[in-house]
Write a protein that holds these residues in place. Structure first.
Motif, PDB file in Angstrom:
ATOM      1  N   ALA B 136      10.011  -2.667   4.596  1.00 22.91           N
ATOM      2  CA  ALA B 136       8.862  -3.186   5.339  1.00 22.91           C
ATOM      3  C   ALA B 136       7.614  -3.164   4.457  1.00 22.91           C
ATOM      4  N   ARG B 137       6.807  -4.219   4.589  1.00 22.37           N
ATOM      5  CA  ARG B 137       5.586  -4.324   3.782  1.00 22.37           C
ATOM      6  C   ARG B 137       4.389  -4.606   4.659  1.00 22.37           C
ATOM      7  N   ASP B 138       3.213  -4.276   4.152  1.00 19.06           N
ATOM      8  CA  ASP B 138       2.002  -4.574   4.904  1.00 19.06           C
ATOM      9  C   ASP B 138       1.485  -5.952   4.486  1.00 19.06           C
ATOM     10  N   TYR B 139       0.322  -6.346   5.031  1.00 14.50           N
ATOM     11  CA  TYR B 139      -0.149  -7.698   4.769  1.00 14.50           C
ATOM     12  C   TYR B 139      -0.606  -7.919   3.328  1.00 14.50           C
ATOM     13  N   LEU B 142       2.329  -4.766   0.054  1.00  8.54           N
ATOM     14  CA  LEU B 142       2.735  -3.457  -0.466  1.00  8.54           C
ATOM     15  C   LEU B 142       3.626  -2.733   0.550  1.00  8.54           C
ATOM     16  N   LEU B 143       4.312  -1.690   0.064  1.00  5.53           N
ATOM     17  CA  LEU B 143       5.286  -0.996   0.920  1.00  5.53           C
ATOM     18  C   LEU B 143       4.598  -0.250   2.058  1.00  5.53           C
ATOM     19  N   ASP B 144       5.190  -0.338   3.221  1.00  6.59           N
ATOM     20  CA  ASP B 144       4.633   0.294   4.418  1.00  6.59           C
ATOM     21  C   ASP B 144       5.341   1.635   4.671  1.00  6.59           C
ATOM     22  N   ASN B 145       4.667   2.513   5.411  1.00  7.22           N
ATOM     23  CA  ASN B 145       5.268   3.807   5.759  1.00  7.22           C
ATOM     24  C   ASN B 145       5.120   4.101   7.238  1.00  7.22           C
ATOM     25  N   ARG B 155       5.313   9.315   5.126  1.00  9.60           N
ATOM     26  CA  ARG B 155       6.003   9.175   3.837  1.00  9.60           C
ATOM     27  C   ARG B 155       7.357   8.504   4.003  1.00  9.60           C
ATOM     28  N   THR B 156       7.610   7.962   5.192  1.00  8.66           N
ATOM     29  CA  THR B 156       8.930   7.397   5.427  1.00  8.66           C
ATOM     30  C   THR B 156       8.920   5.893   5.190  1.00  8.66           C
ATOM     31  N   PHE B 157       9.745   5.454   4.243  1.00 11.97           N
ATOM     32  CA  PHE B 157       9.908   4.028   3.942  1.00 11.97           C
ATOM     33  C   PHE B 157      11.004   3.488   4.851  1.00 11.97           C
ATOM     34  N   TYR B 158      10.898   2.242   5.259  1.00  9.76           N
ATOM     35  CA  TYR B 158      11.866   1.755   6.240  1.00  9.76           C
ATOM     36  C   TYR B 158      12.086   0.251   6.121  1.00  9.76           C
ATOM     37  N   ALA B 159      13.196  -0.199   6.684  1.00 16.83           N
ATOM     38  CA  ALA B 159      13.511  -1.618   6.784  1.00 16.83           C
ATOM     39  C   ALA B 159      13.887  -1.823   8.240  1.00 16.83           C
ATOM     40  N   LYS B 160      12.921  -2.208   9.046  1.00 20.63           N
ATOM     41  CA  LYS B 160      13.079  -2.276  10.509  1.00 20.63           C
ATOM     42  C   LYS B 160      13.722  -0.973  10.996  1.00 20.63           C
TER      43      LYS B 160
END
Lengths: 251, 645
Positions: B136-139, B142-145, B155-160
């Motif tokens: 998941a990325r922000d607008y 960049l990587l979202d958490n 600190r958790t990276f995610y894909a849906k």
């Protein structure tokens, strides 16, 4: 609920298959389809006969292991579900339910409802990846990726490799499966360097393994449990044409 | 104790791994080609290890229990993966991730291993991005958490809600590349049946081809166990149907010691049990606790009315709801660690405030939907909401979800040293199959982190250190007496199960085992229940070996036989789980002994007497296993009572 089940039984790949009929009673509408088969199997064991073999694993719709052709539809009469997520409330009391394995030449039957889907892995092995090895890669934020592209790539990447698209297609075409992987990687900047080679190799493998061409009936999209869009096929065709015409790399 | 040398490198915590890597032995490329490695299991830990070792140039064989590596249950991990990138500028660091993990594990994990895990976690995110994982990325692109339990940073990276799927497909793609290159050979629909030990070293395995029933022999210089956990000992768990602890038991029989078998994680947010026919439980991701609020009715009469269908939860006024986690733990609220959230749910239900059939609490998104809008919630958790609706037939956008704790993960596993090597030289264990990093409770989004850290970044180093001494060791023939004996004993076991022809199906016995474990070795344990469980399990073992019914034959595809073999091993595992739970006279993490609680009802640890890893050694059939202790010495961390208030 009570049901009559007509189930495909086949001892092994070479044996001749046949439908067998079973009666099953007092099934809760909240029971899942596979739990209903568990109940049938337990009764078969109690009668000292061989239970029906069917593939299943996570039972929450994500591993792609289960896949039954139920009343003429891959994953049965509900939309956007795998067989394990299908519940008996979707059937009517007293109904006859026909259960078959995936029918496609590249998916030979192993036993009963279990088929060999290693052809899917073989297509991925042709280039359904980015050729990085562990370590020595840039920081995760070094390459910004527009949100809409990342989201689109995620939609394509949500394919679970169950093979329903192929079972649904009268040509047994694997173009939705391959298209989803090609699209995911073509949308991302990391996937660009190998994009031209990837699409050519994966398409060649798809043909070699005996998967047919797209029929443009979109049964694949209609039956995909993860609702992968047919635009993935268009994208793959576009990538393929570009690779053949524009790219300097051919296979 | 000499048998339990954890081999922790000297020096400051932050220097240990660097120091290890700079002084370890390496194998040159020409020699790598002469060395064979067997990897059992194709989940995150197995696929990442096989791909990395194959890319280095070793000859790798990988064995998969189903038809493709992509089926492994890592695929079902939903919420995310932790890493201390501090992209959010919210005060995260390697030290903080390390501290949170040790504290979350209730000070029962090994300091040096956990620090290394926190240290390499950042590289996993980079690796995943390079593989094309659509995190998941922000607008800004960049990587979202997001946040997970047991930490106050994002600190958790995610894909849906499909992070495990995407990470597994990443590892699977790396593996596919190596298979194509010929460095890794893949064997699908194979189940490990025994470990072959020659001159004290793990030199191969026996597998059963699940498609044909055939027994096969494979030899190597080292074996990696990446076979996951044993949560299915409880029958109902969030594990997949094929998940089992059988391979680990085989290693235990051959001399690999088993650590902390009683440490089992009960996950607080699963869809409640609905009937006797139920085959497994479905998890609703911990990430839902970012936006969902957990509650039960404040008044016991309202709970009763809801259970009887006379009252709708959406009609209950705000002041009549008890958001018990927010009430009891204001600092962490709904994001307390899993063990604490599970116990709190059980406490409310046992007190009569449960909803549904009495064993459920609400997870409510009303406030979040009002605050963020339905679209945002759908974007974050859409697939989870769909999954819930398909199973329960209730729309979670309109009604609160019902959840209840269920068995999810096993922190215990094969004992390993700093190099992830078991007590059998040449036998390594990674991911959920080992015990080393999560202590008595694993934090959310840390299983993916550990499996991949082990596979991509730790084993490729530590295995080289071992294999460097084996470059003169020739390939071993599969015709040796050790292979003969191993295959013979497997065949005898199969034949004896087929010959029983008893009265009870495998599923019936499996349910009985699950019942004993959930009731007596479950969420709330005490000496009385555990003392009862041990003879009950011994009786169940006897019943299995005299009364199980398996139909069909052993020379073809026979899932009933495969299940029976696993069950036999699970009963044995259950026995050491109960024994381990009985000896540990304290409450820590997921291990909650009702005799050892504080006045406020929280778990009471006993650091003076139980700050050790309980390591079990097999002594033979009908013999009592022996427990050894690996004392845990916290040199760098300040050991405290866990406090999330």
């Amino acid at each position: 609920m009570d049901f009559t089940l007509k189930i495909w039984r086949q001892e092994n790949q070479k044996a001749k298959g046949r439908f067998e009929t079973y009666k099953i009673k007092d099934i809760s509408p909240d029971c899942s389809f596979l739990e209903m088969l568990d109940i049938l199997n337990e009764s078969l064991v109690n009668k000292l006969s061989h239970p029906v073999c069917f593939d299943n694993d996570c039972r929450e719709g994500i591993c792609g292991m289960c896949g039954l052709y139920i009343n003429g539809r891959p994953h049965g009469p509900d939309d956007a579900v795998t067989t394990c997520q299908l519940h008996m409330r979707k059937f009517t009391d007293g109904e006859t339910i026909t259960i078959e394995p995936w029918r496609a030449k590249p998916f030979p039957v192993i036993r009963d409802l279990v088929v060999d889907r290693t052809a899917l892995d073989k297509m991925i092995q042709e280039g359904g990846y980015i050729s990085v090895t562990s370590g020595g890669v840039p920081d995760g934020n070094a390459i910004p990726i527009p949100k809409h592209k990342a989201d689109q790539a995620m939609d394509s990447a949500s394919c679970i490799g169950c093979g329903a698209c192929i079972a649904a297609c009268k040509n047994a075409s694997a173009m939705l499966f391959v298209g989803a992987k090609v699209t995911q990687l073509a949308l991302l900047p990391q996937g660009k360097p190998e994009a031209a080679i990837r699409v050519q190799k994966m398409v060649a493998k798809m043909d070699e393994l005996g998967f047919g061409n797209c029929t443009n009936t979109y049964a694949c999209e209609a039956e995909c449990p993860k609702e992968i869009k047919r635009s993935n096929i268009s994208r793959m065709n576009l990538e393929f044409i570009l690779a053949k015409i524009v790219s300097e790399e051919t296979i | 104790m000499s048998t339990l040398d954890s081999k922790i490198p000297e020096g400051q915590l932050s220097e240990k791994w660097t120091r290890y890597k700079s002084s370890q032995k390496l194998v040159n490329p020409a020699n790598k080609r002469k060395l064979d490695i067997i990897v059992v299991g194709t989940g995150l830990a197995g696929s990442s290890a096989a791909a990395s070792l194959g890319a280095l140039g070793f000859n790798v064989k990988i064995f998969c229990i189903s038809d493709s590596p992509r089926r492994a249950h890592s695929i079902a991990a939903q919420g995310g993966i932790n890493a201390a990138k501090n992209y959010q500028n919210d005060g995260d660091s390697i030290e903080r991730l390390f501290n949170d993990t040790i504290k979350g594990g209730d000070y029962r994990a090994r300091e040096a291993n956990v620090y290394r895990l926190a240290e390499v976690a950042n590289s996993i995110i980079d690796q995943g991005v390079a593989q094309g994982i659509p995190f998941a990325r922000d607008y800004a692109g960049l990587l979202d958490n997001r946040s997970f339990g047991g930490s106050q940073v994002s600190r958790t990276f995610y894909a849906k809600g499909q992070t495990g799927q995407q990470l597994l497909l990443g590892a699977y793609s790396a593996l596919s590349k190596e298979i194509k290159a010929g460095t890794v050979k893949m064997y699908e629909r194979r189940e490990m049946m025994d470990l072959v030990v020659i001159d004290g070293q793990a030199r191969g395995i026996i597998t059963r081809n699940l498609q044909t029933g055939e027994l096969e022999r494979w030899s190597s210089h080292a074996v990696v166990m990446a076979t996951g956990g044993y949560g299915n000992v409880y029958f109902l768990s969030t594990n997949a149907m094929e998940c089992n602890g059988s391979a680990a038991v085989q290693c235990y029989h051959k001399g690999a010691m088993f650590a902390n078998p009683c440490f089992v994680q009960i996950h607080p947010t699963c869809i409640p049990v609905k009937g006797d026919y139920q085959s497994k439980l479905t998890l609703m991701s911990e990430s839902l606790r970012n936006d969902g609020r957990i509650w039960v009715p404040k008044n016991i009469e309202d709970a009763k009315a809801i259970r009887e269908g006379k009252l709708n939860p959406t009609d209950l006024k705000e002041e009549d709801r008890d958001y018990y986690l927010e009430r009891r733990y204001p600092a962490f609220g709904n994001l307390v660690p899993r063990d604490i959230a599970s116990r709190a749910a059980k406490e409310r239900c046992d007190a009569g405030y449960g909803v549904g059939a009495g064993f459920a609490v609400y997870l409510d998104f009303k406030t979040a939907i009002e605050r963020l809008g339905r679209d945002k919630i759908q974007e974050r958790y859409g697939n989870l909401f769909q999954m819930y609706e398909k199973i329960v037939d209730v729309d979670p956008y309109e009604n609160p979800m019902m959840i209840y704790p269920a068995v999810h993960y096993t922190m215990g596993g094969l004992w390993v040293d700093y190099e992830l090597q078991t007590t059998i030289p040449g036998l390594f264990a990674t991911g959920e199959a080992n015990f080393s990093d999560h202590g008595a409770n694993r934090l959310g989004a840390s299983a993916l982190m550990q499996g991949l850290a082990d596979g991509y970044f730790i084993l490729p180093y530590t295995m080289q250190n071992f294999l460097a001494d084996k470059i003169h060791q020739p390939r071993v023939s599969i015709e040796t007496k050790e292979f003969d004996e191993a295959e013979k004993s497997v065949r005898a076991k199969l034949e004896s199960i087929m010959a029983i022809k008893g009265e009870k199906t495998v599923d019936t016995l499996q349910r009985e085992l699950g019942h004993i474990m959930w009731e007596y070795v479950g969420m709330g344990r005490n000496a009385e229940k555990l003392t009862k469980a041990i003879p009950m399990l011994a009786d169940l073992r006897k019943e299995f070996w005299s009364n199980v019914r398996v139909t069909g034959d052993m020379n073809s595809m026979n899932p009933e036989l495969a299940k029976a073999l696993r069950l036999a091993d699970h009963i044995e595992l259950a026995e050491i789980m109960a024994k381990d739970a009985l000896q540990r006279e304290e409450s820590c993490g997921g291990h909650y002994r009702e005799e050892y609680v504080t006045d406020e009802g929280e778990a009471r640890r006993d650091d003076k007497n139980f700050m050790f890893v309980g390591v079990w050694e097999y002594k033979g059939e009908e013999q009592e296993p022996i427990m050894h202790k690996e004392e845990l010495n916290y040199e760098f961390i300040n050991v405290q009572q866990r406090n999330y208030k």
